[in-house]
Design a protein around this motif. Structure first.
Motif, PDB file in Angstrom:
ATOM      1  N   LYS A 168      43.701  34.162  66.745  1.00 20.97           N
ATOM      2  CA  LYS A 168      44.486  34.785  66.952  1.00 20.97           C
ATOM      3  C   LYS A 168      45.481  35.332  66.351  1.00 20.97           C
ATOM      4  O   LYS A 168      45.653  36.952  67.154  1.00 20.97           O
ATOM      5  CB  LYS A 168      45.288  34.415  68.692  1.00 20.97           C
ATOM      6  CG  LYS A 168      44.654  33.695  69.805  1.00 20.97           C
ATOM      7  CD  LYS A 168      44.760  33.336  70.481  1.00 20.97           C
ATOM      8  CE  LYS A 168      43.597  32.555  72.102  1.00 20.97           C
ATOM      9  NZ  LYS A 168      44.221  32.688  72.918  1.00 20.97           N
ATOM     10  N   ILE A 171      43.458  38.697  64.052  1.00 18.04           N
ATOM     11  CA  ILE A 171      42.028  39.392  64.742  1.00 18.04           C
ATOM     12  C   ILE A 171      42.939  40.795  64.961  1.00 18.04           C
ATOM     13  O   ILE A 171      43.536  40.793  65.119  1.00 18.04           O
ATOM     14  CB  ILE A 171      41.584  39.866  66.287  1.00 18.04           C
ATOM     15  CG1 ILE A 171      41.104  37.258  65.785  1.00 18.04           C
ATOM     16  CG2 ILE A 171      40.804  39.594  66.786  1.00 18.04           C
ATOM     17  CD1 ILE A 171      40.539  37.017  67.149  1.00 18.04           C
ATOM     18  N   ASP A 215      36.774  40.321  67.980  1.00 18.80           N
ATOM     19  CA  ASP A 215      36.888  39.769  69.120  1.00 18.80           C
ATOM     20  C   ASP A 215      36.061  41.446  69.656  1.00 18.80           C
ATOM     21  O   ASP A 215      35.305  41.165  70.868  1.00 18.80           O
ATOM     22  CB  ASP A 215      37.752  39.801  70.149  1.00 18.80           C
ATOM     23  CG  ASP A 215      39.046  39.549  70.249  1.00 18.80           C
ATOM     24  OD1 ASP A 215      38.885  41.435  69.211  1.00 18.80           O
ATOM     25  OD2 ASP A 215      39.788  40.117  70.610  1.00 18.80           O
TER      26      ASP A 215
END
Length: 250
Positions: A168, A171, A215
């Motif tokens: 996280k 990204i 993502d």
């Protein structure tokens, strides 16, 4: 660049202008030819990053034909990541504090008439030798799916969501105007067989090395592709995979 005396191929870094043009011509054939996108009279795929990168050429030893090429940009650390091709499409501020040496790998393509799986193995062997010789800590780049219809790649994208999203804190955010937010939008459970068949070979190799992806997928209508940001830290590559790559690198 590699000792390939037992192979039908040779590998070298382009040193002359005509070498780079050969790579640009192959890139045009693979990425642009027949799509109607960015047609040029000279049949070359050219951008400003070509002058900044090293260009790797894989050629058939007997005929001299160029069968594969890619380019790479060497960065001392994350503070230089804004110079990269990927930075056009992704906000890479999360990687700007990365202290290790980084290499962006891009414009990877194989001649459409050559189906030899050994070509991809040799390409990664060449990159492995450069990584080892120069103390590179991270590889990254944009991995492309052919076509701009996400539904064609739904199982592969769903597999990326379920198994391969990046940390996280690393990204990247998307800067491009046209994106498909597959991690947010895809609810389906991926079909593993269809996902494997749809996964681009370059991306598949990144993932086998322990790589991760963004993502969201950027839709590039100029080249008729969708691409995801892809990264792998060298320290994260499984030992067996490292041994296999280094056996090619010699």
């Amino acid at each position: 660049m590699l000792n390939l005396r037992q192979s039908r191929y040779t590998v070298r870094i382009a040193s002359e202008r005509h070498d780079i043009e050969s790579a640009q011509r192959l890139r045009y054939t693979v990425f642009v030819g027949g799509t109607g996108a960015q047609d040029t009279e000279d049949g070359l795929d050219v951008d400003d990053f070509d002058a900044l990168c090293h260009h790797v050429l894989i050629e058939d030893r007997k005929s001299g034909q160029l069968v594969c090429c890619f380019r790479f940009l060497d960065l001392q650390d994350g503070a230089e990541i804004g110079k990269s091709y990927s930075a056009q499409y992704y906000d890479l501020d999360a990687l700007a504090s990365y202290k290790g040496r980084m290499v962006e790998m891009g414009r990877f393509c194989v001649h459409p008439d050559w189906k030899d799986a050994d070509i991809l193995r040799i390409a990664w062997g060449a990159m492995t030798k450069y990584v080892d010789d120069n103390g590179v800590d991270m590889l990254f780049g944009c991995s492309s799916f052919k076509g701009t219809d996400w539904a064609v790649h739904a199982d592969a994208l769903a597999m990326l969501k379920h198994r391969h999203l990046g940390p996280k804190g690393l990204i990247p955010h998307i800067k491009a105007p046209d994106v498909f937010k597959f991690a947010a939008r895809l609810r389906r459970k991926p079909n593993a067989k269809r996902a494997a068949l749809a996964m681009p070979p370059l991306l598949k190799t990144y993932l086998m090395m322990g790589g991760w992806v963004s993502d969201d997928a950027v839709v590039d209508r100029d080249l008729g592709t969708m691409h995801v940001f892809t990264s792998v830290e060298i320290s994260a590559i499984p030992p067996a995979r490292k041994r296999l790559l280094r056996s090619v690198a010699g």
